[in-house]
Design a protein around this motif. Sequence first.
Motif, PDB file in Angstrom:
ATOM      1  N   GLN A 263      27.986  32.058  14.591  1.00  0.00           N
ATOM      2  CA  GLN A 263      28.336  31.695  16.062  1.00  0.00           C
ATOM      3  C   GLN A 263      26.922  32.344  17.106  1.00  0.00           C
ATOM      4  O   GLN A 263      27.135  31.669  18.066  1.00  0.00           O
ATOM      5  CB  GLN A 263      29.818  32.682  16.629  1.00  0.00           C
ATOM      6  CG  GLN A 263      30.839  32.608  16.240  1.00  0.00           C
ATOM      7  CD  GLN A 263      32.193  33.509  16.429  1.00  0.00           C
ATOM      8  OE1 GLN A 263      31.219  34.269  16.599  1.00  0.00           O
ATOM      9  NE2 GLN A 263      33.232  33.048  16.195  1.00  0.00           N
ATOM     10  N   ALA A 264      26.543  33.695  16.473  1.00  0.00           N
ATOM     11  CA  ALA A 264      25.031  33.978  17.087  1.00  0.00           C
ATOM     12  C   ALA A 264      23.998  32.723  17.427  1.00  0.00           C
ATOM     13  O   ALA A 264      23.741  33.090  18.123  1.00  0.00           O
ATOM     14  CB  ALA A 264      24.736  35.171  16.872  1.00  0.00           C
ATOM     15  N   ILE A 265      24.356  32.282  16.281  1.00  0.00           N
ATOM     16  CA  ILE A 265      22.742  31.385  15.799  1.00  0.00           C
ATOM     17  C   ILE A 265      23.308  30.798  16.969  1.00  0.00           C
ATOM     18  O   ILE A 265      21.953  29.892  17.596  1.00  0.00           O
ATOM     19  CB  ILE A 265      23.547  30.777  14.191  1.00  0.00           C
ATOM     20  CG1 ILE A 265      22.007  31.569  13.332  1.00  0.00           C
ATOM     21  CG2 ILE A 265      21.887  29.390  14.331  1.00  0.00           C
ATOM     22  CD1 ILE A 265      22.552  31.383  11.836  1.00  0.00           C
ATOM     23  N   VAL A 266      24.362  30.134  16.987  1.00  0.00           N
ATOM     24  CA  VAL A 266      24.702  28.589  17.641  1.00  0.00           C
ATOM     25  C   VAL A 266      24.703  29.245  19.273  1.00  0.00           C
ATOM     26  O   VAL A 266      23.567  27.959  19.795  1.00  0.00           O
ATOM     27  CB  VAL A 266      25.951  28.117  17.563  1.00  0.00           C
ATOM     28  CG1 VAL A 266      26.677  27.372  18.907  1.00  0.00           C
ATOM     29  CG2 VAL A 266      26.373  27.616  16.269  1.00  0.00           C
ATOM     30  N   GLU A 267      24.954  30.201  19.827  1.00  0.00           N
ATOM     31  CA  GLU A 267      24.962  30.096  21.061  1.00  0.00           C
ATOM     32  C   GLU A 267      22.953  30.571  21.338  1.00  0.00           C
ATOM     33  O   GLU A 267      22.615  30.328  22.264  1.00  0.00           O
ATOM     34  CB  GLU A 267      25.533  32.030  21.198  1.00  0.00           C
ATOM     35  CG  GLU A 267      26.927  32.164  21.443  1.00  0.00           C
ATOM     36  CD  GLU A 267      27.761  33.324  21.931  1.00  0.00           C
ATOM     37  OE1 GLU A 267      28.757  33.310  22.289  1.00  0.00           O
ATOM     38  OE2 GLU A 267      27.910  33.784  21.156  1.00  0.00           O
ATOM     39  N   ASN A 268      22.332  31.703  20.666  1.00  0.00           N
ATOM     40  CA  ASN A 268      20.720  31.089  21.074  1.00  0.00           C
ATOM     41  C   ASN A 268      20.287  30.653  20.737  1.00  0.00           C
ATOM     42  O   ASN A 268      19.379  30.635  21.446  1.00  0.00           O
ATOM     43  CB  ASN A 268      20.113  32.818  19.401  1.00  0.00           C
ATOM     44  CG  ASN A 268      20.764  34.254  20.351  1.00  0.00           C
ATOM     45  OD1 ASN A 268      20.771  34.555  21.614  1.00  0.00           O
ATOM     46  ND2 ASN A 268      21.781  34.674  19.148  1.00  0.00           N
ATOM     47  N   THR A 269      20.418  29.536  19.727  1.00  0.00           N
ATOM     48  CA  THR A 269      19.853  27.735  19.687  1.00  0.00           C
ATOM     49  C   THR A 269      20.218  27.933  20.980  1.00  0.00           C
ATOM     50  O   THR A 269      19.229  26.638  21.171  1.00  0.00           O
ATOM     51  CB  THR A 269      20.183  27.255  18.214  1.00  0.00           C
ATOM     52  OG1 THR A 269      19.982  28.183  16.968  1.00  0.00           O
ATOM     53  CG2 THR A 269      18.972  26.122  18.507  1.00  0.00           C
ATOM     54  N   CYS A 270      21.438  27.578  21.509  1.00  0.00           N
ATOM     55  CA  CYS A 270      21.856  26.837  22.382  1.00  0.00           C
ATOM     56  C   CYS A 270      20.472  27.859  23.730  1.00  0.00           C
ATOM     57  O   CYS A 270      20.157  26.977  25.585  1.00  0.00           O
ATOM     58  CB  CYS A 270      23.089  26.779  22.950  1.00  0.00           C
ATOM     59  SG  CYS A 270      23.962  25.649  22.301  1.00  0.00           S
ATOM     60  N   LYS A 271      21.130  28.501  24.346  1.00  0.00           N
ATOM     61  CA  LYS A 271      20.241  29.745  25.177  1.00  0.00           C
ATOM     62  C   LYS A 271      18.214  29.481  25.032  1.00  0.00           C
ATOM     63  O   LYS A 271      17.543  29.136  25.662  1.00  0.00           O
ATOM     64  CB  LYS A 271      20.128  31.094  24.821  1.00  0.00           C
ATOM     65  CG  LYS A 271      19.625  31.646  25.600  1.00  0.00           C
ATOM     66  CD  LYS A 271      19.558  33.504  26.396  1.00  0.00           C
ATOM     67  CE  LYS A 271      21.084  33.725  25.908  1.00  0.00           C
ATOM     68  NZ  LYS A 271      21.687  34.925  26.057  1.00  0.00           N
ATOM     69  N   ALA A 272      17.920  29.279  23.946  1.00  0.00           N
ATOM     70  CA  ALA A 272      16.339  28.517  22.961  1.00  0.00           C
ATOM     71  C   ALA A 272      16.565  26.967  24.066  1.00  0.00           C
ATOM     72  O   ALA A 272      15.120  26.611  23.994  1.00  0.00           O
ATOM     73  CB  ALA A 272      16.317  29.033  22.229  1.00  0.00           C
ATOM     74  N   SER A 273      17.462  26.275  23.743  1.00  0.00           N
ATOM     75  CA  SER A 273      17.385  25.194  24.300  1.00  0.00           C
ATOM     76  C   SER A 273      17.219  25.182  25.461  1.00  0.00           C
ATOM     77  O   SER A 273      16.356  23.638  25.986  1.00  0.00           O
ATOM     78  CB  SER A 273      18.753  24.128  23.294  1.00  0.00           C
ATOM     79  OG  SER A 273      18.798  22.573  24.567  1.00  0.00           O
ATOM     80  N   MET A 274      18.075  26.181  26.253  1.00  0.00           N
ATOM     81  CA  MET A 274      17.743  25.458  27.976  1.00  0.00           C
ATOM     82  C   MET A 274      15.834  26.156  28.129  1.00  0.00           C
ATOM     83  O   MET A 274      16.046  25.139  28.928  1.00  0.00           O
ATOM     84  CB  MET A 274      18.172  26.937  28.346  1.00  0.00           C
ATOM     85  CG  MET A 274      19.935  27.093  28.037  1.00  0.00           C
ATOM     86  SD  MET A 274      20.968  26.357  29.008  1.00  0.00           S
ATOM     87  CE  MET A 274      21.104  27.259  30.296  1.00  0.00           C
ATOM     88  N   THR A 275      15.775  27.206  27.469  1.00  0.00           N
ATOM     89  CA  THR A 275      14.101  27.299  27.584  1.00  0.00           C
ATOM     90  C   THR A 275      13.064  25.477  27.375  1.00  0.00           C
ATOM     91  O   THR A 275      12.073  25.334  28.052  1.00  0.00           O
ATOM     92  CB  THR A 275      13.054  28.181  26.884  1.00  0.00           C
ATOM     93  OG1 THR A 275      14.452  30.014  27.118  1.00  0.00           O
ATOM     94  CG2 THR A 275      11.844  28.442  27.386  1.00  0.00           C
ATOM     95  N   ASN A 276      13.804  25.440  26.006  1.00  0.00           N
ATOM     96  CA  ASN A 276      12.875  24.028  25.740  1.00  0.00           C
ATOM     97  C   ASN A 276      13.229  22.554  26.171  1.00  0.00           C
ATOM     98  O   ASN A 276      12.127  22.194  26.775  1.00  0.00           O
ATOM     99  CB  ASN A 276      13.252  23.900  24.542  1.00  0.00           C
ATOM    100  CG  ASN A 276      12.542  22.902  22.785  1.00  0.00           C
ATOM    101  OD1 ASN A 276      11.703  23.124  23.440  1.00  0.00           O
ATOM    102  ND2 ASN A 276      12.520  21.557  23.016  1.00  0.00           N
ATOM    103  N   ALA A 277      14.104  22.836  27.096  1.00  0.00           N
ATOM    104  CA  ALA A 277      14.832  21.504  28.196  1.00  0.00           C
ATOM    105  C   ALA A 277      14.147  21.723  29.194  1.00  0.00           C
ATOM    106  O   ALA A 277      13.683  20.801  29.342  1.00  0.00           O
ATOM    107  CB  ALA A 277      15.936  21.369  28.262  1.00  0.00           C
ATOM    108  N   ILE A 278      13.705  22.373  29.738  1.00  0.00           N
ATOM    109  CA  ILE A 278      13.541  22.468  31.201  1.00  0.00           C
ATOM    110  C   ILE A 278      11.834  22.648  30.709  1.00  0.00           C
ATOM    111  O   ILE A 278      10.543  22.046  31.295  1.00  0.00           O
ATOM    112  CB  ILE A 278      13.732  23.700  31.707  1.00  0.00           C
ATOM    113  CG1 ILE A 278      13.209  24.386  33.273  1.00  0.00           C
ATOM    114  CG2 ILE A 278      12.730  24.798  31.457  1.00  0.00           C
ATOM    115  CD1 ILE A 278      13.832  24.753  34.155  1.00  0.00           C
ATOM    116  N   ALA A 279      11.376  23.241  30.190  1.00  0.00           N
ATOM    117  CA  ALA A 279       9.479  22.706  29.607  1.00  0.00           C
ATOM    118  C   ALA A 279       9.108  21.321  29.659  1.00  0.00           C
ATOM    119  O   ALA A 279       8.308  20.964  29.901  1.00  0.00           O
ATOM    120  CB  ALA A 279       9.534  23.865  28.281  1.00  0.00           C
TER     121      ALA A 279
END
Length: 356
Positions: A263-279
């Motif tokens: 669960q933590a991996i999914v949540e934190n990968t999505c949080k990283a995706s927030m950064t990646n997407a906007i960049a």
Amino acid sequence: MNKIAKSLVSAAVITTAMTATTATVQAADRVLLKTPIAFGSHLPALGTPIKWVSEQLPVMSDNTLKMKIYEPGKLVGAKEILDAVSSGKVNSGYATAGYWQGKMPAAALFSAVPFGPEAGEYMAWLYYGNGMSLYQEMYDTNGYNVKVIPCAIISPETSGWFNKEINTPEDLKGLNMRFFGLGASVMEKMGVSTSQLPGGEIFGALEKGAIDASEFSQPAIDKLLGFHKIMKYNYFPGWHQQATVFELLVNKDAWGKMSGGQQAIVENTCKASMTNAIAEGESMQFEEMAKAQENGVEIRYWNDTMLNAFEEKWLEVVEEKTAADPFFNKVWSDLSTFRKGYDLWEANAFLPRTTK
């Protein structure tokens, strides 16, 4: 010797059983998220973020977590993703909450807010304000069996492609236009008939004259859909979508079967995706805007008359929706309170834009 032999045999049997049990546990621990997506994975910062997530999950989890994405309409239609995930037809899906505003009016506030927060402020409210608890509460109280995780965010979109100049509110009246989310309610108050066509249908509708104008996303995304080939004027700023959030929905039963680590991996990968997407999105817009200008597109910035008219109508929409839906009012009040506090920081911390 018999005792030793028996002991060795017993040890071998126990070891074999333990190995088999471990293998069974490991097999049970493996999770495959079958994920229909609402946006083509070729669309930068719109569909590419979930593709990136699908590539990162097996790496981050040593292959105990995998995601298979299904392009729009291949497994589940974009507008059917929420119901499909909630019912367990699929165990996950990627879309934007604005698609569900017909079922839950407040859903649009977790997608894009006219004259609303930019990406940094939006994420601050979601992660460190009450945004996430309200976001999940919305699905829970409406009976949806889903876990919601913000999984991408993009910065401002363009606010429309037109074949004529728009200088006054009267210039909009009578137009048929593709428009998304809460902004569509504003445009209707401006005298525009709106529809929310999926991205792949917009060009054909413009070409055939079924609609007169359209907004969809950022310049680099709009280019892939070919709007610049038939529309002359591209208007900014994206008053209706200063930032747009995209969500990963996971069936709650499937979520509950995952380990805490998964669960933590999914949540934190999505949080990283927030950064990646906007960049990713921020990196490519200026180049595409320059190319569009070279190809004859005129980039226009809404004049004060138009921006004031949009904002005036938006406040009317807010008044109507807060009166009509208690949960919309609850979310809007919380977001507004957060933004009033944030204004003190924003007004003092950031440099004003210059023309240099």
